[in-house]
Design an enzyme around this catalytic site. Structure first.
Site, PDB file in Angstrom:
ATOM      1  N   SER A 241      10.080  19.816   6.299  1.00  0.00           N
ATOM      2  CA  SER A 241      11.450  20.134   5.890  1.00  0.00           C
ATOM      3  C   SER A 241      12.001  21.200   6.831  1.00  0.00           C
ATOM      4  CB  SER A 241      11.464  20.649   4.454  1.00  0.00           C
ATOM      5  OG  SER A 241      10.934  21.964   4.432  1.00  0.00           O
ATOM      6  N   LYS A 242      13.239  21.573   6.570  1.00  0.00           N
ATOM      7  CA  LYS A 242      13.898  22.578   7.410  1.00  0.00           C
ATOM      8  C   LYS A 242      13.099  23.879   7.482  1.00  0.00           C
ATOM      9  CE  LYS A 242      18.664  21.524   6.649  1.00  0.00           C
ATOM     10  NZ  LYS A 242      19.654  21.937   5.709  1.00  0.00           N
ATOM     11  N   ARG A 243      12.339  24.152   6.412  1.00  0.00           N
ATOM     12  CA  ARG A 243      11.517  25.364   6.416  1.00  0.00           C
ATOM     13  C   ARG A 243      10.577  25.390   7.624  1.00  0.00           C
ATOM     14  NH1 ARG A 243       7.635  25.469   3.413  1.00  0.00           N
ATOM     15  NH2 ARG A 243       7.790  23.327   2.646  1.00  0.00           N
ATOM     16  N   GLY A 245      11.324  24.567  10.526  1.00  0.00           N
ATOM     17  CA  GLY A 245      12.132  24.559  11.752  1.00  0.00           C
ATOM     18  C   GLY A 245      12.934  23.276  11.719  1.00  0.00           C
TER      19      GLY A 245
END
Ligand code: GLU
Length: 471
Positions: A241-243, A245
């Site tokens: 996920s965006k977590r 990057g």
């Protein structure tokens, strides 16, 4: 291979950007279609009106195009968005009612809620009781009548047979009381009417598959083949996920990954052909088979993607690299004054030195702007009165040079080095500092030839003035 024509689809829900997992699913579908000379369809699953936006559709379409995954059927042709297909879902619902394979249910949300809570209290998964099965109602929510005994086996091309006992399933809702069709029903009707032969999608949909198969059977349609592709995880083994990057195709594009590299990387994520790492698109089309996709989850390795990206950058010709780099040059707030030929040559001096297009522009900044400052440590070492004098001598010789090419420039440097009793590296580092502001750059004489005589002389003069100011 099956004797029916291969028709596959990628069916994103436009509720966000195209996740790399979605990008890989699209790629596997596309490769499968191209390998078998079949048809690749893009279908937009936008029934969730509150979360679907036209802007997301544009972003997804743009990301697929950027990856080079062209579709044979789909938008902008009308009829490939679920919101345009409600009439088709309604007609299929009616067919199921007429055949006695679906029935209406008027259980109130409160009743169902109470049943759900009671099931939870017993630590059981809630299943609709079937209370309205035989009541012969003519309105309400429409439910699929599923067999009460037995099991449905999903014979998955990637995961092998997966069995679902019918007593774990229930008479699920096809059409809600307000007349809107549910997600699983739309998918079945779409896959049937679009004559999909193979459903290749994320493994998060595997639990929907037995419900969908029972609906195909109720409609008396042949069931397509299924292949559920594993999830993509981050290094911490959690869903990417965006977590972590970048997680969307768009984000990797903005990070300076090129489409060839991302396609190659995504293809290798869960699929392999011996230990070969780099594949041309034609090779992928020739070699890909969904049966060779691994069932285990794939871990996304950004370092490996960057390595591949660099491999592609290194092999790319300057003109194409320039085309890819232009938006990144603009985004860095820089302008291009080099003509096309020089820009292409500049790119070729940089391509070994960067893993991404963002880095490429960063290491090549000096091609697009005069040094805004000089590395202070190097300036203390190379500038000063002696440095200023050397820069003046260099400028004088270079001004007189007829042929401003790398070999001719190099000859000037060798000559002057001897005349001044210096080492080549001394003059070279001084010039690097003067022209780029730093002491590391691509091969110096090529850099000077690309910048051209006027620009080189202007920079030498600016550096000479700066050098004089250093005590
Ligand atoms: N719309 C679903 C998704 O975006 C895909 C459904 C399917 O492929 O059957 O996850």
């Amino acid at each position: 291979m099956p004797d029916i024509p291969v028709r596959v689809r990628f069916a994103p829900s436009p509720t966000g950007h195209l996740h790399v997992g979605g990008g890989r699913t699209a790629l596997f579908n596309w490769l499968f279609a191209r390998h078998h000379g079949g048809t690749f369809i893009l279908r937009i699953e936008d029934t969730d009106k509150s979360r679907s936006t036209d802007e997301n559709i544009d972003v997804i379409v743009d990301a697929l195009s950027w990856l080079g995954l062209d579709w044979d059927e789909g938008p902008p042709t009308p009829g490939y968005r679920q919101t345009e297909r409600f009439e088709i879902y309604r007609a299929h619902a009616e067919r199921l009612v007429r055949a006695g394979r679906a029935y209406y249910c008027d259980c109130s949300p409160e009743t169902l809620d109470a049943e759900r809570k009671a099931a939870e209290a017993r630590k059981e998964t809630f299943r609709y009781s079937g209370r309205c099965r035989d009541r012969g109602l003519e309105a309400g929510a429409l439910r699929l009548r599923i067999p009460q005994d037995g099991a449905t086996v999903v014979d998955d091309l990637i995961n092998g047979p997966v069995t679902f006992e019918h007593r774990q399933l229930d008479d699920w809702i096809l059409v809600r009381t307000d007349g809107t069709p549910t997600y699983n029903f739309c998918v079945v009707v779409d896959d049937v009417t679009m004559r999909i032969s193979h459903v290749i999608r994320g493994t998060d949909h595997l639990s929907n598959t037995p419900k969908q198969i029972l609906c195909y059977e109720a409609l008396d349609y042949a069931v397509p083949a299924f292949a559920h592709v594993s999830l993509i995880l981050g290094q911490d083994k959690k869903r990417l996920s965006k977590r972590h990057g970048a997680a969307s195709v768009q984000a990797f594009r903005e990070a300076g990954i090129i489409p060839e590299a991302l396609v190659n990387y995504l293809a290798r994520l869960g699929w392999s052909h011996g230990d070969q790492e780099t594949f041309t698109r034609d090779e992928l089309v020739r070699l890909f088979d969904v049966k060779d996709v691994a069932s285990s989850a794939a871990v996304f390795d950004i370092a490996k993607l960057e390595w591949l990206n660099q491999e592609y950058l290194k092999a790319m010709d300057g003109a194409r690299l320039a085309e890819l780099a232009r938006p990144f040059i603009a985004r860095a707030g820089l302008g291009v004054t080099l003509d096309d030929r020089r820009l292409a040559a500049a790119m070729e001096t940089l391509r070994e030195r960067a893993k991404t297009l963002v880095e490429l522009v960063e290491v090549g900044r000096f091609y697009f702007e005069r040094p805004p400052d000089y590395d202070p440590k190097a300036a203390a070492k190379f500038f000063g009165a002696a440095g200023a004098q050397r820069l003046a001598r260099l400028a004088e010789r270079l001004r007189a040079l007829d042929d401003f090419t790398a070999p001719a420039i190099e000859a000037v440097y060798r000559d002057l080095t001897t005349a001044l009793g210096l080492k080549l590296v001394d003059l070279a580092q001084l010039t690097r500092l003067a022209v780029t502001g730093r002491t590391a750059s691509p091969p110096l004489f090529e850099v000077l030839a690309i910048l051209g005589r006027d620009e080189t002389l202007a920079r030498l003069e600016a550096a000479r003035a700066a050098a004089e100011r250093v005590a």
